[in-house]
Design an enzyme around this catalytic site. Structure first.
Site, mmCIF file in Angstrom:
data_model
loop_
_atom_site.group_PDB
_atom_site.id
_atom_site.type_symbol
_atom_site.label_atom_id
_atom_site.label_comp_id
_atom_site.label_asym_id
_atom_site.label_seq_id
_atom_site.Cartn_x
_atom_site.Cartn_y
_atom_site.Cartn_z
ATOM 1 N N PHE A 122 0.881 -1.173 0.000
ATOM 2 C CA PHE A 122 0.000 0.000 0.000
ATOM 3 C C PHE A 122 0.924 1.229 0.000
ATOM 4 C CE2 PHE A 122 -2.975 3.034 1.847
ATOM 5 C CZ PHE A 122 -4.189 2.632 1.314
ATOM 6 N N ASP A 175 1.484 -5.029 8.501
ATOM 7 C CA ASP A 175 0.354 -4.109 8.390
ATOM 8 C C ASP A 175 -0.873 -4.968 8.098
ATOM 9 O OD1 ASP A 175 -1.659 -2.381 7.573
ATOM 10 O OD2 ASP A 175 -0.280 -0.986 6.593
ATOM 11 N N TYR A 181 -11.179 1.238 10.377
ATOM 12 C CA TYR A 181 -12.353 1.711 9.623
ATOM 13 C C TYR A 181 -12.733 0.790 8.480
ATOM 14 C CZ TYR A 181 -8.407 3.884 7.125
ATOM 15 O OH TYR A 181 -7.213 4.111 6.502
ATOM 16 N N LYS A 182 -11.986 -0.298 8.280
ATOM 17 C CA LYS A 182 -12.331 -1.244 7.213
ATOM 18 C C LYS A 182 -13.242 -2.313 7.799
ATOM 19 C CE LYS A 182 -8.337 0.210 4.601
ATOM 20 N NZ LYS A 182 -6.904 0.082 4.383
ATOM 21 N N ARG A 186 -12.685 -4.178 -7.282
ATOM 22 C CA ARG A 186 -12.507 -4.865 -6.007
ATOM 23 C C ARG A 186 -13.860 -5.018 -5.323
ATOM 24 N NH1 ARG A 186 -8.337 -2.411 -1.681
ATOM 25 N NH2 ARG A 186 -10.124 -1.059 -1.450
HETATM 26 C C1 LIG Z 1 -6.119 1.179 4.548
HETATM 27 C C2 LIG Z 1 -4.658 0.971 4.669
HETATM 28 C C3 LIG Z 1 -3.829 1.974 5.190
HETATM 29 C C4 LIG Z 1 -4.409 3.315 5.595
HETATM 30 O O1 LIG Z 1 -3.522 4.153 6.233
HETATM 31 P P1 LIG Z 1 -4.080 5.393 7.075
HETATM 32 O O2 LIG Z 1 -2.909 5.904 7.789
HETATM 33 O O3 LIG Z 1 -5.174 4.870 7.958
HETATM 34 O O4 LIG Z 1 -4.661 6.373 6.107
HETATM 35 C C5 LIG Z 1 -2.476 1.702 5.319
HETATM 36 N N1 LIG Z 1 -1.959 0.516 4.931
HETATM 37 C C6 LIG Z 1 -2.724 -0.460 4.404
HETATM 38 C C7 LIG Z 1 -2.124 -1.755 4.006
HETATM 39 C C8 LIG Z 1 -4.102 -0.261 4.251
HETATM 40 O O5 LIG Z 1 -4.869 -1.225 3.735
#
Ligand SMILES: *Cc1c(COP(=O)(O)O)cnc(C)c1O
Length: 429
Positions: free
Chosen positions: A131, A212, A237-238, A389
């Site tokens: 990500f 992560d 939040y997911k 997705r």
């Molecule tokens: C959703 C997600 C993030 C989001 O990062 P924020 O700091 O909450 O904006 C980071 N890494 C991964 C792998 C994600 O899926």
């Protein structure tokens, strides 16, 4: 083809009737007239979360500053109490998980703590499918130490642009590796990495390893303690349905609770010492020491209700239904959407143990197909260059909705309906 669709519809009805989790859907606000398949980007609001948020607002109104100790649950220990309640979702003890900050800030806090370059051991191993924020954070960690990411950040390549091979990953663990940091589930393809295997190999090589888990917690069970993971972090939040920008979580294995947090702040203090207001930091004896600031109470409050749903439903049941749903969608895609002129591929591994909570449907026109779905009240998301997705969330979706999705996709492609949509990408997709 029509017969095949009919058979899937019947199976969906059967599965929905027998679904042990079906009572939970009613507790969520599914936007009116939509089939919501984007719970892996933003989970839906539950009545439970709404209630706990309203309750926090009332505490602020009624108690003001006294809410830190007298609210229910008290704000002063909310990060620890929510951490303890999230811990079973990742296979951790209650003092190893704490609510804190945001995903990206937690990457900085923990990677900076665990990254200790020494002699030739200077490299961070990550992956080229990371990500973006994870890659940005790792590069900035290196630059802050005066190290060039081009030399010290090793990005494991992907052969197909969708998945990673764990054998290939561990071949990159070397005497020069100071830290390994990887995702649990790849955000595009939905591949679930074998965290147990990766952790075992990292430990054999004496390399700290962190994950992560933003795309897996709340959908996939983990056993961090049993596997010996050093640290992890994830957003809420997911799949955890904590609300947009909700406060995140971090995990630090007990064996590291003596380490000094790299990004210290007063909320990492031992609770009974924090208000001594000493300029010398006395860190908490547990994962709480990696907190930095006052917790965002209003961004954490929905989790009080939301985690209750997981306690009630049980993560094993959530995972079982999630796997059954992704399986069902893959089977329908193969049977009804794969052959020309439809031409959809599946970018997600087919083995259940290698699948997270979502399915990547591959199509050259993915971006406009996603737009056409939205125009029809179906909410997926698009990930460049060619992925629609789809996340069937166990607590909120039905098998019938997956049949409807497939029906929409067939019509959109058969009628070339996507051609009505512009080829430019919107700011958020
Ligand atoms: C959703 C997600 C993030 C989001 O990062 P924020 O700091 O909450 O904006 C980071 N890494 C991964 C792998 C994600 O899926």
């Amino acid at each position: 083809m029509r017969d095949a669709m009919k058979a899937f519809r019947e199976e969906a009805r059967r599965l929905d009737r027998a679904d042990p989790l079906k009572r939970f859907r009613r507790r969520f606000a599914v936007p009116r007239g939509t089939i919501y398949l984007d719970g892996n980007s933003l989970g839906l609001l539950s009545r439970d979360a709404e209630r706990s948020l309203v309750k926090a607002l009332r505490s602020w109104r009624v108690l003001a500053i006294r809410g830190w100790l007298e609210a229910d649950p008290p704000w002063f220990t909310l990060a620890e109490s929510l951490g303890a309640r999230c811990a079973p979702l990742v296979g951790a003890e209650s003092d190893e998980v704490v609510l804190s900050g945001t995903t990206t800030v937690n990457i900085h806090a923990l990677v900076n703590t665990f990254y200790r370059p020494e002699g030739k051991r200077t490299k961070i191993v990550a992956d080229e499918l990371a990500f973006p924020t994870d890659a940005y954070a790792l590069k900035s960690v290196l630059k802050l130490r005066g190290l060039d990411p081009a030399e010290h950040l090793v990005l494991i390549p992907s052969r197909d642009g969708l998945t990673l091979d764990e054998g290939e990953i561990v071949r990159h663990f070397a005497r020069t590796t100071a830290l390994v940091f990887l995702p649990s589930v790849l955000y595009r393809s939905g591949q679930l990495l074998d965290l147990e295997f990766l952790t075992a190999r990292a430990r054999e090589s004496g390399i700290p390893i962190g994950f992560d888990c933003s795309h897996s917690v709340g959908a996939v069970p983990h056993a961090f303690d049993r596997w010996g993971v050093d640290f992890a972090l994830w957003c809420s939040y997911k799949y955890l349905n904590g609300g947009p920008g909700a406060t995140a979580f971090l995990y630090v294995n007990r064996k590291h609770h003596g380490k000094e947090p790299a990004l210290a702040g007063w909320f990492g203090s031992a609770k009974q010492r924090q208000f001594d207001m000493s300029l010398d930091f006395t860190p908490a004896p547990d994962a709480g020491r990696w907190q930095i600031s006052s917790p965002s109470i209003l961004s954490a409050a929905p989790l009080v209700g939301s985690l209750g749903i997981f306690e009630e439903a049980g993560l094993a049941a959530v995972r079982a239904k999630s796997l059954r749903m992704t399986q069902f969608l893959i089977e329908m895609t193969d049977a009804l959407l794969a052959s020309e002129p439809c031409g959809f591929g599946v970018g997600t591994p087919r083995e259940p143990a290698r699948r997270g909570g979502h399915v990547a449907l591959i199509h050259a026109e993915a971006m406009r197909i996603a737009e056409a779905l939205r125009a029809r009240g179906v909410v997926p998301d698009f990930r460049p260059p060619d992925i629609v997705r789809v996340a069937p969330v166990a607590l909120t979706n039905t098998y019938g909705e997956l049949c409807a999705l497939v029906g929409h996709l067939r019509e959109i492609v058969d009628r070339r309906e996507y051609e009505r949509f512009p080829a430019e990408r919107r700011a958020i997709s």
